[in-house]
Design a protein around this motif. Structure first.
Motif, PDB file in Angstrom:
ATOM      1  N   GLU A 280       0.811  -1.217   0.000  1.00  0.00           N
ATOM      2  CA  GLU A 280       0.000   0.000   0.000  1.00  0.00           C
ATOM      3  C   GLU A 280       0.846   1.269   0.000  1.00  0.00           C
ATOM      4  O   GLU A 280       0.299   2.379  -0.018  1.00  0.00           O
ATOM      5  N   TRP A 281       2.179   1.110   0.025  1.00  0.00           N
ATOM      6  CA  TRP A 281       3.102   2.239  -0.002  1.00  0.00           C
ATOM      7  C   TRP A 281       4.102   1.992  -1.129  1.00  0.00           C
ATOM      8  O   TRP A 281       4.853   1.015  -1.079  1.00  0.00           O
ATOM      9  N   PRO A 282       4.143   2.838  -2.158  1.00  0.00           N
ATOM     10  CA  PRO A 282       4.992   2.562  -3.337  1.00  0.00           C
ATOM     11  C   PRO A 282       6.446   2.257  -3.020  1.00  0.00           C
ATOM     12  O   PRO A 282       7.035   1.324  -3.581  1.00  0.00           O
ATOM     13  N   ASP A 283       7.061   3.003  -2.104  1.00  0.00           N
ATOM     14  CA  ASP A 283       8.469   2.769  -1.819  1.00  0.00           C
ATOM     15  C   ASP A 283       8.681   1.452  -1.081  1.00  0.00           C
ATOM     16  O   ASP A 283       9.662   0.729  -1.335  1.00  0.00           O
ATOM     17  N   LEU A 284       7.754   1.106  -0.183  1.00  0.00           N
ATOM     18  CA  LEU A 284       7.894  -0.151   0.553  1.00  0.00           C
ATOM     19  C   LEU A 284       7.552  -1.345  -0.339  1.00  0.00           C
ATOM     20  O   LEU A 284       8.153  -2.415  -0.199  1.00  0.00           O
ATOM     21  N   ARG A 285       6.619  -1.157  -1.226  1.00  0.00           N
ATOM     22  CA  ARG A 285       6.340  -2.232  -2.191  1.00  0.00           C
ATOM     23  C   ARG A 285       7.580  -2.511  -3.040  1.00  0.00           C
ATOM     24  O   ARG A 285       7.923  -3.663  -3.309  1.00  0.00           O
ATOM     25  N   GLU A 286       8.262  -1.466  -3.434  1.00  0.00           N
ATOM     26  CA  GLU A 286       9.497  -1.630  -4.203  1.00  0.00           C
ATOM     27  C   GLU A 286      10.547  -2.371  -3.377  1.00  0.00           C
ATOM     28  O   GLU A 286      11.302  -3.204  -3.895  1.00  0.00           O
ATOM     29  N   ALA A 287      10.580  -2.103  -2.072  1.00  0.00           N
ATOM     30  CA  ALA A 287      11.557  -2.754  -1.194  1.00  0.00           C
ATOM     31  C   ALA A 287      11.263  -4.228  -0.989  1.00  0.00           C
ATOM     32  O   ALA A 287      12.133  -4.968  -0.506  1.00  0.00           O
ATOM     33  N   MET A 288      10.069  -4.678  -1.359  1.00  0.00           N
ATOM     34  CA  MET A 288       9.701  -6.089  -1.202  1.00  0.00           C
ATOM     35  C   MET A 288      10.157  -6.942  -2.382  1.00  0.00           C
ATOM     36  O   MET A 288       9.972  -8.158  -2.369  1.00  0.00           O
ATOM     37  N   ARG A 289      10.748  -6.349  -3.380  1.00  0.00           N
ATOM     38  CA  ARG A 289      11.114  -7.092  -4.584  1.00  0.00           C
ATOM     39  C   ARG A 289      12.070  -8.241  -4.285  1.00  0.00           C
ATOM     40  O   ARG A 289      12.871  -8.186  -3.352  1.00  0.00           O
ATOM     41  N   VAL A 290      11.990  -9.263  -5.121  1.00  0.00           N
ATOM     42  CA  VAL A 290      12.879 -10.418  -4.992  1.00  0.00           C
ATOM     43  C   VAL A 290      14.286 -10.008  -5.409  1.00  0.00           C
ATOM     44  O   VAL A 290      14.475  -9.421  -6.485  1.00  0.00           O
ATOM     45  N   PRO A 291      15.290 -10.286  -4.589  1.00  0.00           N
ATOM     46  CA  PRO A 291      16.665  -9.901  -4.942  1.00  0.00           C
ATOM     47  C   PRO A 291      17.102 -10.536  -6.263  1.00  0.00           C
ATOM     48  O   PRO A 291      16.824 -11.703  -6.528  1.00  0.00           O
ATOM     49  N   GLY A 292      17.762  -9.747  -7.086  1.00  0.00           N
ATOM     50  CA  GLY A 292      18.332 -10.274  -8.319  1.00  0.00           C
ATOM     51  C   GLY A 292      17.374 -10.393  -9.483  1.00  0.00           C
ATOM     52  O   GLY A 292      17.764 -10.867 -10.558  1.00  0.00           O
TER      53      GLY A 292
END
Length: 342
Positions: A280-292
């Motif tokens: 629900e927060w664009p920056d935190l959603r981006e931080a949830m991405r799978v590494p690599g």
């Protein structure tokens, strides 16, 4: 079981399965209809139950509707039809999210047909799990279920699990300290007898006494009489559902992948709950991405494990939708007819 006749009983079976799907805050943001000419169940968005702050673009609404589409397909296969889904079938009608056409065929039944008993048994569990690890073959089945619907399920190691939970905790803290978001969430907490929508007040607890598991606090940290704090599992098992694309069609596909994975887990006796706060927060959603990964659009974090059977949240009444020989017609707009449930 082969049912060629689409009668009121068959429609009720289909809709009962559809509304058993999960939806954000149990908003049940959908409407159903039936097109007699094409023999298709129609799934429409109900924007009156959208979340303006938590879901401004309708991504979670589409995830919810996609989950309902998967349940429609499972129920249709159970009744002996070959369900043919079409996502966003009419560019002139953005509220028509999907249709599921019911066809009679001699082809082998769909692989997900066996998941029908799990539809009624699947409920989000907000209780602590035992901590007993879910076996790898079960996790592999969940991953394969998501992949079959065009999405991916990332099952992290311990360090990455802690990272995902930290980001989710940061999102939960933001939600709790944002007055407008707190008010929006609290509006969907339903006191006894309030109706079929929202999260029952009795289902909003407990919270983790150790503070490790970022379960959503629907009350916005308002004291609730009798609310308990319990110790949740020390080593959580989570899986991140993600897609390559990030448009409404991808969200609808992700919803189908989500529900198929949840039904597979349920069929194995595994409990699940959804942690959506970081999305629900664009920056935190981006931080949830799978590494690599270059193209990773996180959609929702699934917590899974073994624990007590969860009580289901209420659903709106189910009645067969109106039928028409021409263009698809929505079910009666009154909440008590042909529609929602989660």
């Amino acid at each position: 079981m082969q049912t060629k006749e689409i009668d009121a009983t068959a429609l009720e079976t289909l809709l009962a399965a559809a509304v058993a799907a999960p939806s954000i805050h149990n908003t049940q943001p959908w409407r159903f209809g039936f097109d007699l000419g094409t023999r298709a169940v129609t799934v429409h968005a109900d924007r009156s139950r959208a979340l303006a702050l938590a879901d401004p673009h309708g991504r979670a609404l589409c995830l919810s509707a996609g989950s309902a589409v998967l349940n429609l397909r499972v129920a249709a296969a159970h009744l002996g039809w070959q369900p043919v889904p079409h996502l966003l079938p009419d560019p002139r009608d953005p509220e028509l999210l999907a249709t599921v056409q019911l066809t009679v065929t001699t082809d082998p039944p769909p692989a997900h047909r066996a998941l029908y008993p799990a539809v009624a048994r699947r409920h989000s569990s907000r209780m602590p799990f035992t901590g007993r690890p879910v076996p790898e073959p079960v996790v592999a089945d969940m991953t394969a279920a998501a992949r079959a619907e065009g999405a991916h399920l990332y099952v992290p190691d311990i360090l990455q699990t802690r990272r995902l939970l930290r980001v989710t905790s940061a999102a939960e803290l933001r939600n709790a300290t944002d007055e407008a978001r707190t008010a929006e969430t609290r509006a969907w907490v339903a006191p006894p007898g309030a109706g079929p929508y929202g999260i029952p007040l009795t289902a909003t607890h407990p919270l983790d006494a150790a503070g490790r598991m970022p379960m959503r606090d629907f009350t916005g940290r308002v004291p609730v009489p009798g609310r308990s704090r319990m110790r949740f599992e020390r080593h959580a098992q989570v899986a991140l559902l993600w897609t390559v694309g990030d448009r409404p069609r991808d969200w609808l596909a992700a919803g189908q992948a989500l529900e198929r994975a949840l039904l597979v887990a349920t069929a194995h006796g595994v409990r699940t709950s959804l942690l959506h706060q970081a999305m629900e927060w664009p920056d935190l959603r981006e931080a949830m991405r799978v590494p690599g990964t270059r193209w990773c659009r996180p959609q929702v974090l699934i917590r899974f494990g073994y624990g007590p059977e969860a009580k289901g949240t209420p659903r709106a009444a189910v009645h067969p939708a109106g039928r028409t020989a021409g263009a698809a017609r929505r079910s009666d707009p009154d909440p008590g007819t042909a529609g929602p449930r989660r």
